[in-house]
Design a protein around this motif. Structure first.
Motif, short mmCIF file in Angstrom:
data_model
loop_
_atom_site.label_atom_id
_atom_site.label_comp_id
_atom_site.label_asym_id
_atom_site.label_seq_id
_atom_site.Cartn_x
_atom_site.Cartn_y
_atom_site.Cartn_z
N UNK A 143 0.84 -1.19 0.00
CA UNK A 143 0.00 0.00 0.00
C UNK A 143 0.87 1.25 0.00
N UNK A 144 0.36 2.32 -0.58
CA UNK A 144 1.08 3.58 -0.57
C UNK A 144 1.08 4.23 -1.95
N UNK A 145 1.67 5.39 -2.01
CA UNK A 145 1.73 6.14 -3.27
C UNK A 145 2.38 5.32 -4.37
N UNK A 165 -6.33 2.01 2.46
CA UNK A 165 -5.36 2.04 1.37
C UNK A 165 -5.39 3.37 0.63
N UNK A 166 -6.59 3.89 0.37
CA UNK A 166 -6.71 5.16 -0.35
C UNK A 166 -6.09 6.29 0.46
N UNK A 167 -6.28 6.27 1.77
CA UNK A 167 -5.71 7.31 2.63
C UNK A 167 -4.18 7.29 2.60
N UNK A 326 -13.37 6.08 5.87
CA UNK A 326 -13.35 7.45 5.40
C UNK A 326 -13.65 8.46 6.52
N UNK A 327 -13.14 8.17 7.69
CA UNK A 327 -13.27 9.12 8.80
C UNK A 327 -14.60 9.13 9.51
#
Length: 408
Positions: A143-145, A165-167, A326-327
């Motif tokens: 995971x990551x950029x 993962x998106x975060x 998503x928070x």
């Protein structure tokens, strides 16, 4: 179901997840003073919910997964055994571990949970799952950029991993054959809102059925039933779990897509109890579905502890589960798929609640976003079977806690 005819001098619990650990704690809480052993391949009991969220994100250390401080076990005279159970012999009261070690106990409690379900197509070997800490450890580096993750299954675990993962900057594709997942669990309105949050987070959602995972030039390629292809560096399957019933089956204990138990965790053998994700409860000839939520596992562990001691378990509780993505924190209580009508309170966002009313005017279920107090009160109203008007439910100014305390 059989009943225990004696107070055991020793109990061995197989599985140290929420159900097994809760059973051990409840036995001591109820005054059990006999020998108590907790057996698990991972040793120290740990929680699973953070595996798809904070632990996967790297913001929670391994110690944060622990269900209890290390000194709890010595303080409560619970022996932790790191090992994998290969077989049980209920008649002899023995548990055989990998390596040949044999443990003796008057009562055996199966809290074996289950394994992550894998899709049935040829490319299963290219698919990862998330059920254990080691699974999370294997997924985290992917995971990551600049990384691409395809997730098969947009239910609770799939959606939570997608959010995590998106975060972290991962390009995520979330695939599910159902356009809006979780409708039976949280209702159409809340499910649609939760699913819409993925797009806002930059996650691509696809309605489709994966039929294979192929080896790609830079990772893997998911093949959908319409012929379309999705390239990814890693592929995660989040399509549910398979109950671990082998120990019970091999010992001749009744199993039907789960170990069959009564309200106190008794199986078909008087010296074997079971609790957690791997059990199915039979009451009055009715066989319930397995429940795979944390609260249910904890409560079934406590119920089994009571049964082991020949005592009555605590009364059944209204089902409850939660998810974080998503928070936001979403919760659901009761039965959102029950017959009746839907009543909304507020607008999608923090404080939004969707109620399900039964034909008799009582509350059947409720689900909401960041609405803990309201959901806790709704859970009590469901348990009390109090009639509630639709106007009261839809009005944000009506404190449901007052309705709980009001006279019938």
């Amino acid at each position: 179901m059989a009943d225990t005819a004696f107070r055991p001098g020793s109990v061995a619990i197989i599985g140290a997840g929420p159900a097994g650990f809760s059973a051990a704690a409840e036995l001591r809480q109820r005054g059990y003073a006999g020998s108590l052993t907790l057996v698990d391949p991972a040793g120290q009991p740990h929680d699973r919910p953070p595996l798809s969220k904070a632990y996967l994100a790297g913001t929670l250390e391994t110690s944060g997964l622990a269900l209890a401080a290390p000194d709890w076990f010595s303080a409560n005279a619970v022996e932790l055994v790191t090992g994998t159970a290969l077989a049980i012999d209920p008649g002899a009261g023995t548990l055989t571990l990998a390596g040949g070690t044999v443990l003796q106990a008057d009562i055996l409690l199966l809290a074996t949970g289950g394994a992550a379900r894998t899709p049935r197509f040829p490319g299963t070997a290219r698919v990862q799952t998330l059920r254990t800490k080691s699974d999370a450890d294997a997924l985290r580096p992917q995971l990551g950029a600049g990384k691409r993750l395809a997730i098969i299954g947009a239910g609770l675990i799939g959606a939570e991993v997608a959010s995590t993962a998106a975060a972290l900057g991962t390009a995520v594709v979330l695939i599910d054959p159902v356009p809006v997942p979780l409708v039976p669990a949280v209702g159409q309105e809340l499910a649609a809102y939760l699913h819409s949050m993925h797009a806002e987070a930059g996650i691509k959602t696809i309605t489709g059925l994966p039929v294979d995972v192929l080896s790609g030039p830079k990772g893997s390629t998911v093949l959908l039933d319409d012929g379309s292809l999705i390239d990814a560096d890693a592929v995660l399957a989040a399509v549910g779990m398979v109950p671990e019933t082998r120990l019970a089956e091999d010992a001749g204990i009744a199993v039907d897509d789960g170990v069959l138990v009564d309200a106190a965790g008794r199986t078909s053998h008087p010296r074997v109890f079971a609790a957690g994700d791997s059990v199915r409860r039979r009451t009055g000839g009715v066989l319930a579905r397995r429940s795979e939520h944390w609260d249910s596992a904890v409560r079934s562990g406590r119920a089994a502890a009571a049964g082991i001691l020949g005592e009555e378990p605590e009364p059944d509780a209204v089902p409850w589960f939660w998810t974080d993505r998503h928070g936001v924190h979403a919760e659901a209580v009761g039965a959102m798929a029950a017959e009746g009508e839907t009543v909304e309170r507020g607008a999608p966002g923090p404080g939004y609640v969707v109620f399900r009313t039964a034909p008799d005017g009582t509350l059947a279920g409720a689900a909401g976003i960041d609405a803990g107090n309201t959901l806790r009160a709704a859970r009590r109203l469901i348990a009390l079977k109090k009639p509630v008007s639709k106007d009261q439910l839809s009005d944000p100014q009506t404190d449901l806690r007052r309705l709980v305390r009001s006279r019938p």
